[in-house]
Design a protein around this motif. Structure first.
Motif, mmCIF file in Angstrom:
data_model
loop_
_atom_site.group_PDB
_atom_site.id
_atom_site.type_symbol
_atom_site.label_atom_id
_atom_site.label_comp_id
_atom_site.label_asym_id
_atom_site.label_seq_id
_atom_site.Cartn_x
_atom_site.Cartn_y
_atom_site.Cartn_z
ATOM 1 N N GLU A 58 0.652 -1.049 0.125
ATOM 2 C CA GLU A 58 -0.159 -0.196 -0.028
ATOM 3 C C GLU A 58 0.766 1.232 0.281
ATOM 4 O O GLU A 58 2.109 1.367 0.507
ATOM 5 C CB GLU A 58 -0.968 -0.310 1.541
ATOM 6 C CG GLU A 58 -2.450 1.203 1.155
ATOM 7 C CD GLU A 58 -2.428 1.344 2.412
ATOM 8 O OE1 GLU A 58 -3.640 2.191 2.354
ATOM 9 O OE2 GLU A 58 -3.191 -0.824 2.696
ATOM 10 N N GLY A 61 -0.352 7.663 1.601
ATOM 11 C CA GLY A 61 -1.848 9.033 0.344
ATOM 12 C C GLY A 61 -0.799 9.653 0.270
ATOM 13 O O GLY A 61 0.342 10.355 1.281
ATOM 14 N N GLY A 62 -0.635 11.213 -0.530
ATOM 15 C CA GLY A 62 -0.559 12.371 -0.682
ATOM 16 C C GLY A 62 0.661 12.343 -1.107
ATOM 17 O O GLY A 62 1.166 13.070 -1.617
ATOM 18 N N GLN A 67 -5.081 9.197 -8.609
ATOM 19 C CA GLN A 67 -4.686 7.898 -8.185
ATOM 20 C C GLN A 67 -5.929 7.255 -8.117
ATOM 21 O O GLN A 67 -7.196 8.308 -7.970
ATOM 22 C CB GLN A 67 -4.216 8.148 -6.922
ATOM 23 C CG GLN A 67 -4.253 6.470 -5.995
ATOM 24 C CD GLN A 67 -4.236 6.684 -4.405
ATOM 25 O OE1 GLN A 67 -2.861 8.067 -4.384
ATOM 26 N NE2 GLN A 67 -4.745 5.540 -3.714
ATOM 27 N N ASP A 152 -7.898 16.173 1.045
ATOM 28 C CA ASP A 152 -7.756 14.712 1.276
ATOM 29 C C ASP A 152 -9.715 14.896 1.500
ATOM 30 O O ASP A 152 -10.518 15.786 1.878
ATOM 31 C CB ASP A 152 -7.732 15.390 2.985
ATOM 32 C CG ASP A 152 -7.900 13.740 3.157
ATOM 33 O OD1 ASP A 152 -8.829 13.111 3.209
ATOM 34 O OD2 ASP A 152 -7.618 14.071 4.636
ATOM 35 N N GLN A 154 -13.669 12.805 -0.183
ATOM 36 C CA GLN A 154 -13.569 11.121 -0.264
ATOM 37 C C GLN A 154 -14.889 11.296 -1.697
ATOM 38 O O GLN A 154 -16.510 11.734 -1.187
ATOM 39 C CB GLN A 154 -14.910 10.571 0.858
ATOM 40 C CG GLN A 154 -15.450 9.200 0.260
ATOM 41 C CD GLN A 154 -15.737 8.080 1.571
ATOM 42 O OE1 GLN A 154 -14.509 8.985 2.584
ATOM 43 N NE2 GLN A 154 -16.592 7.132 1.372
ATOM 44 N N LEU A 162 -9.178 9.208 -0.402
ATOM 45 C CA LEU A 162 -8.140 9.587 -0.992
ATOM 46 C C LEU A 162 -7.849 10.316 -1.037
ATOM 47 O O LEU A 162 -8.040 12.046 -0.414
ATOM 48 C CB LEU A 162 -8.951 9.526 -2.765
ATOM 49 C CG LEU A 162 -7.931 9.201 -3.189
ATOM 50 C CD1 LEU A 162 -7.611 8.562 -3.550
ATOM 51 C CD2 LEU A 162 -9.267 9.776 -5.414
ATOM 52 N N THR A 163 -6.204 10.833 -0.758
ATOM 53 C CA THR A 163 -5.285 12.190 -0.261
ATOM 54 C C THR A 163 -4.709 12.057 -2.154
ATOM 55 O O THR A 163 -3.739 11.605 -1.926
ATOM 56 C CB THR A 163 -4.728 11.815 0.528
ATOM 57 O OG1 THR A 163 -5.843 11.678 2.157
ATOM 58 C CG2 THR A 163 -3.998 13.200 0.882
ATOM 59 N N LEU A 164 -4.706 13.245 -2.429
ATOM 60 C CA LEU A 164 -3.776 13.711 -3.502
ATOM 61 C C LEU A 164 -2.948 15.100 -3.310
ATOM 62 O O LEU A 164 -2.970 15.765 -2.229
ATOM 63 C CB LEU A 164 -4.926 13.978 -4.989
ATOM 64 C CG LEU A 164 -5.702 12.983 -5.335
ATOM 65 C CD1 LEU A 164 -6.530 13.179 -6.523
ATOM 66 C CD2 LEU A 164 -4.845 11.318 -5.488
ATOM 67 N N TYR A 241 1.661 11.574 3.193
ATOM 68 C CA TYR A 241 0.197 11.587 4.516
ATOM 69 C C TYR A 241 -0.333 10.862 4.744
ATOM 70 O O TYR A 241 -0.762 9.925 3.996
ATOM 71 C CB TYR A 241 -0.395 13.056 3.105
ATOM 72 C CG TYR A 241 -1.724 13.353 4.283
ATOM 73 C CD1 TYR A 241 -1.823 14.790 4.123
ATOM 74 C CD2 TYR A 241 -2.536 12.232 4.002
ATOM 75 C CE1 TYR A 241 -3.054 15.392 5.087
ATOM 76 C CE2 TYR A 241 -4.024 13.122 4.562
ATOM 77 C CZ TYR A 241 -3.451 14.692 5.529
ATOM 78 O OH TYR A 241 -5.225 14.944 5.573
ATOM 79 N N HIS A 243 -2.996 8.310 6.953
ATOM 80 C CA HIS A 243 -4.249 8.116 8.158
ATOM 81 C C HIS A 243 -4.115 7.939 9.432
ATOM 82 O O HIS A 243 -3.094 7.228 9.836
ATOM 83 C CB HIS A 243 -5.008 7.434 7.512
ATOM 84 C CG HIS A 243 -5.169 7.921 6.530
ATOM 85 N ND1 HIS A 243 -7.066 7.968 5.323
ATOM 86 C CD2 HIS A 243 -5.018 7.534 5.015
ATOM 87 C CE1 HIS A 243 -6.827 8.411 5.061
ATOM 88 N NE2 HIS A 243 -5.916 8.048 4.376
#
Ligand SMILES: [Cu+2]
Length: 322
Positions: A58, A61-62, A67, A152, A154, A162-164, A241, A243
């Motif tokens: 995995e 994120g970020g 993604q 951040d 959804q 999701l975090t882009l 980033y 969680h």
């Protein structure tokens, strides 16, 4: 043909290459196959392959601008270190259109984190969504430099947030700051926040943050984003980033309004992290920041023997203690 479709086709090509390399690993030996189990349905012809991404380790994120078919699209080229300026951006969905439907997480449709790449100047803000799917907010960079923005959110209909991330510059003379040393306390505006607990890579680590005002434990923290605190953890070096889940919510009958705020944080690797705690007291939201080291003895802990052996000696037996 629009760009997202091209990109997703390119992604399918990559998935096929990945599947092929997994197959090669499988032939090479059982050990590697156990480390990377092949996809449920092995590629057999390409056109029937499912578009699902391979389940590799995995990725935090970020770290990506796109993604799972979603893309963070800045509509502003830069931040300003001189004065607040309007920042605009969209989230493009798998159909290439700006997403307008969101499922709130932590009370908001989208959380925007702005931080300079040296982990200073942290801001956690909540932009406004227009009917055209354009988010906007006035932002001022505290100083010049390269900034990382994290969205951040959804999207409606998607299972999970999701975090882009994307970089934007603030022009000027960049004076990067070194990462502060690991510490168990942080102070902000007369508040002292104490960090208990250690980050252990690969597991859910319990962190307790205790808030005191002028030395008196704060027992009347106010709900902020459906919790008594909001914690963001960023990995030093690449700003992954992470969680972080609050333990308990205001009004659940078991969560007190301070002085302790409990979180569960998962960090993927050893190393340094910067933790940013937003908490609200007396009507004001403040941020306390800590540097924490994952996978190493805590700075304030005493003389636990450090297992690192600096000088490997020739192995000719123990000589006993003397
Ligand atoms: Cu937020």
């Amino acid at each position: 043909m629009n760009t997202p479709l091209k990109l997703s086709l390119y992604g399918l090509g990559l998935a096929a290459v990945f599947a092929a390399s997994l197959g090669a690993g499988h032939l090479a030996g059982p050990g590697s196959a156990a480390d990377n189990p092949p996809p449920a349905s092995p590629a057999h012809g390409g056109h029937t392959a499912t578009p699902a991404a391979p389940q590799a380790a995995e990725v935090p994120g970020g770290l990506q601008i796109a993604q799972d078919g979603y893309r963070l699209q800045p509509l502003t080229a830069a931040l300003s270190a001189q004065s607040p300026a309007t920042l605009r951006f969209s989230v493009l969905g798998p159909d290439g259109k700006a997403v307008t439907g969101y499922t709130p997480t932590h009370d908001k449709d989208l959380h925007l984190i702005v931080v300079r790449r040296d982990l200073t100047g942290f801001q956690h803000v909540h932009p406004t969504l227009g009917p055209d799917g354009v988010w906007q907010i006035d932002v001022k960079a505290p100083a010049a430099g390269q900034y990382r923005l994290f969205a951040d959110f959804q999207p409606a209909g998607r299972n999970g947030p999701l975090t882009l991330g994307v970089d934007l510059p603030a022009a000027g003379d960049y004076q990067p700051q070194p990462l502060p040393a690991a510490a168990r306390t942080a102070t902000i505006d007369g508040y002292t926040v104490t960090l208990d607990g250690d980050l252990v890579p690969g597991t859910s680590s319990k962190l307790t943050l205790t808030v005191a005002k002028d030395g008196v434990p704060a027992t009347d923290l106010q709900p902020y984003l459906a919790a008594y605190g909001h914690l963001v953890a960023l990995r030093d070096g690449d700003l992954a980033y992470l969680h972080v889940h609050p333990d308990g919510t205001p009004g659940d009958g078991r969560t007190a309004p301070g002085p302790h705020i409990v979180f569960h944080a998962e960090v993927p690797s050893a190393g340094a992290y910067r933790l940013f705690l937003d908490f609200q007291h007396a009507g004001v939201v403040r941020t306390a920041a800590f540097t924490a080291l994952a996978g190493q003895p805590a700075a304030s802990d005493s003389p636990a023997p450090v297992p690192s052996a600096p000088a490997p000696r020739p192995s000719h037996g123990h000589e006993g203690g003397h």
